[in-house]
Scaffold this motif. Structure first.
Motif, PDB file in Angstrom:
ATOM      1  N   THR A   1      -8.215  -9.546  -7.624  1.00 29.08           N
ATOM      2  CA  THR A   1      -6.768  -9.698  -7.533  1.00 29.08           C
ATOM      3  C   THR A   1      -6.224  -8.706  -6.521  1.00 29.08           C
ATOM      4  OG1 THR A   1      -6.563 -10.428  -9.825  1.00 29.08           O
ATOM      5  CG2 THR A   1      -4.576  -9.572  -8.776  1.00 29.08           C
ATOM      6  N   VAL A   2      -5.563  -9.222  -5.509  1.00 30.59           N
ATOM      7  CA  VAL A   2      -4.878  -8.391  -4.521  1.00 30.59           C
ATOM      8  C   VAL A   2      -3.478  -8.112  -5.052  1.00 30.59           C
ATOM      9  CG1 VAL A   2      -3.949  -8.307  -2.175  1.00 30.59           C
ATOM     10  CG2 VAL A   2      -6.218  -9.291  -2.605  1.00 30.59           C
ATOM     11  N   ILE A   3      -3.083  -6.841  -5.044  1.00 34.26           N
ATOM     12  CA  ILE A   3      -1.806  -6.421  -5.629  1.00 34.26           C
ATOM     13  C   ILE A   3      -0.931  -5.793  -4.561  1.00 34.26           C
ATOM     14  CG2 ILE A   3      -0.733  -4.747  -7.200  1.00 34.26           C
ATOM     15  CD1 ILE A   3      -3.147  -5.170  -9.049  1.00 34.26           C
TER      16      ILE A   3
ATOM     17  N   SER B   1       4.132  -2.488 -17.427  1.00 38.82           N
ATOM     18  CA  SER B   1       3.346  -1.604 -18.295  1.00 38.82           C
ATOM     19  C   SER B   1       2.743  -2.336 -19.480  1.00 38.82           C
ATOM     20  CB  SER B   1       4.225  -0.452 -18.803  1.00 38.82           C
ATOM     21  OG  SER B   1       5.283  -0.956 -19.612  1.00 38.82           O
ATOM     22  N   ARG B   2       3.179  -3.558 -19.742  1.00 40.33           N
ATOM     23  CA  ARG B   2       2.653  -4.333 -20.873  1.00 40.33           C
ATOM     24  C   ARG B   2       1.503  -5.244 -20.464  1.00 40.33           C
ATOM     25  NH1 ARG B   2       8.227  -6.772 -22.597  1.00 40.33           N
ATOM     26  NH2 ARG B   2       9.211  -5.441 -21.016  1.00 40.33           N
ATOM     27  N   PHE B   3       0.973  -5.056 -19.269  1.00 46.21           N
ATOM     28  CA  PHE B   3      -0.147  -5.853 -18.770  1.00 46.21           C
ATOM     29  C   PHE B   3      -1.372  -4.982 -18.527  1.00 46.21           C
ATOM     30  CE2 PHE B   3       3.148  -8.911 -17.487  1.00 46.21           C
ATOM     31  CZ  PHE B   3       2.518 -10.113 -17.786  1.00 46.21           C
ATOM     32  N   ALA B   4      -2.527  -5.585 -18.734  1.00 44.94           N
ATOM     33  CA  ALA B   4      -3.821  -5.027 -18.307  1.00 44.94           C
ATOM     34  C   ALA B   4      -4.056  -3.600 -18.776  1.00 44.94           C
ATOM     35  CB  ALA B   4      -3.962  -5.115 -16.786  1.00 44.94           C
ATOM     36  N   GLY B   5      -3.590  -3.315 -20.000  1.00 46.89           N
ATOM     37  CA  GLY B   5      -3.876  -2.023 -20.593  1.00 46.89           C
ATOM     38  C   GLY B   5      -3.418  -0.838 -19.771  1.00 46.89           C
ATOM     39  N   GLY B   6      -2.345  -1.005 -18.991  1.00 48.78           N
ATOM     40  CA  GLY B   6      -1.837   0.092 -18.173  1.00 48.78           C
ATOM     41  C   GLY B   6      -2.641   0.363 -16.918  1.00 48.78           C
ATOM     42  N   ALA B   7      -3.560  -0.551 -16.555  1.00 46.62           N
ATOM     43  CA  ALA B   7      -4.422  -0.323 -15.392  1.00 46.62           C
ATOM     44  C   ALA B   7      -3.751  -0.665 -14.077  1.00 46.62           C
ATOM     45  CB  ALA B   7      -5.702  -1.150 -15.525  1.00 46.62           C
ATOM     46  N   LEU B   8      -2.573  -1.247 -14.108  1.00 52.07           N
ATOM     47  CA  LEU B   8      -1.891  -1.634 -12.887  1.00 52.07           C
ATOM     48  C   LEU B   8      -1.181  -0.435 -12.262  1.00 52.07           C
ATOM     49  CD1 LEU B   8      -0.346  -5.021 -14.076  1.00 52.07           C
ATOM     50  CD2 LEU B   8      -2.368  -4.686 -12.658  1.00 52.07           C
ATOM     51  N   PRO B   9      -0.959  -0.473 -10.958  1.00 49.96           N
ATOM     52  CA  PRO B   9      -0.223   0.624 -10.319  1.00 49.96           C
ATOM     53  C   PRO B   9       1.217   0.684 -10.800  1.00 49.96           C
ATOM     54  CG  PRO B   9      -0.596  -1.185  -8.786  1.00 49.96           C
ATOM     55  CD  PRO B   9      -1.411  -1.484 -10.004  1.00 49.96           C
ATOM     56  N   GLN B  10       1.873   1.779 -10.552  1.00 48.28           N
ATOM     57  CA  GLN B  10       3.252   1.962 -10.982  1.00 48.28           C
ATOM     58  C   GLN B  10       4.178   1.006 -10.229  1.00 48.28           C
ATOM     59  OE1 GLN B  10       4.311   4.135 -13.518  1.00 48.28           O
ATOM     60  NE2 GLN B  10       2.084   4.168 -13.822  1.00 48.28           N
ATOM     61  N   GLY B  11       5.316   0.716 -10.858  1.00 48.11           N
ATOM     62  CA  GLY B  11       6.303  -0.140 -10.224  1.00 48.11           C
ATOM     63  C   GLY B  11       6.002  -1.616 -10.420  1.00 48.11           C
ATOM     64  N   ALA B  12       6.830  -2.442  -9.808  1.00 47.75           N
ATOM     65  CA  ALA B  12       6.614  -3.889  -9.888  1.00 47.75           C
ATOM     66  C   ALA B  12       5.291  -4.260  -9.225  1.00 47.75           C
ATOM     67  CB  ALA B  12       7.766  -4.610  -9.200  1.00 47.75           C
ATOM     68  N   VAL B  13       4.676  -5.341  -9.728  1.00 49.20           N
ATOM     69  CA  VAL B  13       3.368  -5.788  -9.243  1.00 49.20           C
ATOM     70  C   VAL B  13       3.449  -7.261  -8.855  1.00 49.20           C
ATOM     71  CG1 VAL B  13       1.045  -6.405 -10.022  1.00 49.20           C
ATOM     72  CG2 VAL B  13       1.939  -4.117 -10.478  1.00 49.20           C
ATOM     73  N   THR B  14       3.023  -7.563  -7.649  1.00 49.14           N
ATOM     74  CA  THR B  14       2.854  -8.945  -7.222  1.00 49.14           C
ATOM     75  C   THR B  14       1.360  -9.189  -7.105  1.00 49.14           C
ATOM     76  OG1 THR B  14       4.921  -8.799  -5.975  1.00 49.14           O
ATOM     77  CG2 THR B  14       3.475 -10.669  -5.493  1.00 49.14           C
ATOM     78  N   ALA B  15       0.845 -10.136  -7.877  1.00 54.19           N
ATOM     79  CA  ALA B  15      -0.597 -10.317  -8.034  1.00 54.19           C
ATOM     80  C   ALA B  15      -1.045 -11.648  -7.432  1.00 54.19           C
ATOM     81  CB  ALA B  15      -0.967 -10.263  -9.519  1.00 54.19           C
TER      82      ALA B  15
ATOM     83  N   GLY C   1       4.173  -4.383   1.648  1.00 57.83           N
ATOM     84  CA  GLY C   1       4.186  -3.168   0.860  1.00 57.83           C
ATOM     85  C   GLY C   1       2.792  -2.611   0.670  1.00 57.83           C
ATOM     86  N   ALA C   2       2.682  -1.589  -0.195  1.00 56.32           N
ATOM     87  CA  ALA C   2       1.386  -0.963  -0.476  1.00 56.32           C
ATOM     88  C   ALA C   2       0.484  -1.959  -1.206  1.00 56.32           C
ATOM     89  CB  ALA C   2       1.584   0.280  -1.330  1.00 56.32           C
ATOM     90  N   VAL C   3      -0.777  -2.027  -0.779  1.00 54.50           N
ATOM     91  CA  VAL C   3      -1.717  -3.019  -1.307  1.00 54.50           C
ATOM     92  C   VAL C   3      -2.891  -2.319  -1.984  1.00 54.50           C
ATOM     93  CG1 VAL C   3      -3.235  -4.951  -0.738  1.00 54.50           C
ATOM     94  CG2 VAL C   3      -1.064  -4.683   0.470  1.00 54.50           C
ATOM     95  N   SER C   4      -3.274  -2.842  -3.146  1.00 56.89           N
ATOM     96  CA  SER C   4      -4.474  -2.394  -3.856  1.00 56.89           C
ATOM     97  C   SER C   4      -5.143  -3.645  -4.423  1.00 56.89           C
ATOM     98  CB  SER C   4      -4.114  -1.406  -4.967  1.00 56.89           C
ATOM     99  OG  SER C   4      -3.194  -1.991  -5.879  1.00 56.89           O
TER     100      SER C   4
END
Length: 399
Positions: free
Chosen positions: A187-189, A224-238, A263-266
């Protein structure tokens, strides 16, 4: 106590319906009982598919399966997993958000047209359905469709039953096509996009030749209610990519390069990807044990964020987006605000809203599904009269 009928064969189901037709005694059709919060109408018995259990035929080479309608979904998926195959449309499990128990059934999946994130590229549940057997409101056993794609006999009838929510007939058997399980997934975020920026990023990604199989936007209020908190801070586009490992690696590089201008990509690797998209599929942020009204709204992808923005000017809402923004999981903070919601759906170009959850007294007084235009309503009435002339099947939602 409401009588519950669990026929163990198609013939027994046929006899039950024939007797009910003579006395005009209505049935609420039920699969695993996982999706309906609506109370039973007075005088209605339950006609359950749970006794119609088992895989009838499975041809891994042709990637097709036939199963009786009451077969638990987990049984179907376990058999498919042994052959590294899967249901293409990712049927969702709404027990968390609805607070229900029971076991999802394969018949309930198709009766509700339950479709998850991969609907973008693989179609809805109805697009995988090849054939059905069912008992109509006269108690007649009907077969439509076949076990291979080239057999299109009755195809329109098959599509009609998918998503009918038990209002037309009692499904007894379903035949459906399958897909291989992807070798891997990533998943590209893109981080910290607002809803409008996310809509633009997802549209760009979907226009690229990289085969994105999932596109979702999780505003900061739900991240924060997704993926056990493993997502980066802020809004996430997946953005999900699936397939052979070498192909996924090349395609993810291209996608990451294109998304850096937003934006920043992970990225998430395979295990994190599986967990995230399962939670997106099932509406995980709203599995909160409350009766706060929850809608699933389907609109054009560009209209999802416009709808939510308009609603936020007038009422308290929380939302996240799937299907490139075209599916909005929308939770109201107090009342369902059905009239307001449907007014804005019309304003953004039309769509469909289903009220999944609310207080019992609200559900009892409110139409769960989007009201249709008069011409569509008239057509539905003619179809209903053909399938179920005595009006025996009155289930509003099944599972």
């Amino acid at each position: 106590m409401t009588p519950i009928h669990e026929p163990l064969s198609e013939e027994a189901a046929s006899r039950l319906v024939q007797v009910a037709a003579l006395s005009k005694s209505p049935f609420v059709i039920r699969g695993g009982g996982t999706r309906s919060l609506h109370g039973l109408p007075d005088g209605a018995d339950v006609l359950s598919a749970r006794g119609l259990n088992g895989i009838v035929a499975y041809n891994p080479a042709e990637m097709t399966m036939t199963a009786r309608a009451g077969t638990p979904l987990e049984v179907v998926e376990a058999a498919l997993a042994e052959k590294r195959q899967m249901l293409a449309f990712e049927p969702n499990d709404l027990r968390g958000v609805l607070g229900t128990s029971g076991i999802p059934t394969i018949g309930g999946v198709f009766a509700t047209n339950a479709s998850g994130p991969r609907r973008l590229v693989a179609g809805a549940a109805r697009d995988s359905l090849l054939g059905v057997r069912f008992v109509n409101g006269r108690g007649e056993v009907v077969k439509a469709g076949g076990r291979v794609m080239k057999n299109v006999t009755g195809l329109d009838l098959v599509k009609l039953l998918a998503g009918s929510h038990g209002s037309l007939a009692f499904l007894t058997e379903v035949t459906f096509r399958l897909l291989p399980v992807p070798e891997t997934a990533v998943t590209v975020i893109i981080s910290d996009l607002n809803d409008a920026e996310a809509a633009a990023a997802m549209a760009t990604a979907m226009s690229m030749p990289v085969e994105v199989s999932g596109a979702a936007h999780l505003p900061e209020s739900v991240r924060s209610r997704f993926a056990g908190g493993a997502l980066p801070q802020g809004a996430v586009t997946a953005l999900r990519l699936e397939g052979l490992a070498a192909s996924v690696a090349v395609r993810s590089e291209k996608l990451i390069a294109a998304m850096t201008r937003f934006g920043a990509v992970s990225h998430l690797e395979a295990e994190g990807t599986r967990r995230l998209w399962r939670e997106i599929r099932d509406g995980a942020p709203y599995a909160d044990g409350t009766p706060r009204p929850l809608w699933r709204v389907s609109v054009a992808p560009v209209a999802g964020q416009q709808l939510v923005a308009a609603l936020r000017l007038e009422t308290g809402v929380d939302a996240f987006y799937d299907w490139q923004g075209g599916l909005v999981w929308l939770r109201m903070e107090a009342d369902p605000e059905a009239a307001l919601l449907r007014r804005y759906i019309k304003a953004v170009g039309g769509g469909h809203a289903t009220l999944l959850r609310a207080r019992p007294e609200v559900l009892a007084a409110m139409q769960a599904f989007q009201p249709q235009a008069e011409t569509i309503t008239a057509l539905q009435a003619r179809v209903k009269a053909s399938f179920d002339p005595a009006g025996l099947f009155i289930s509003p939602m099944v599972g």
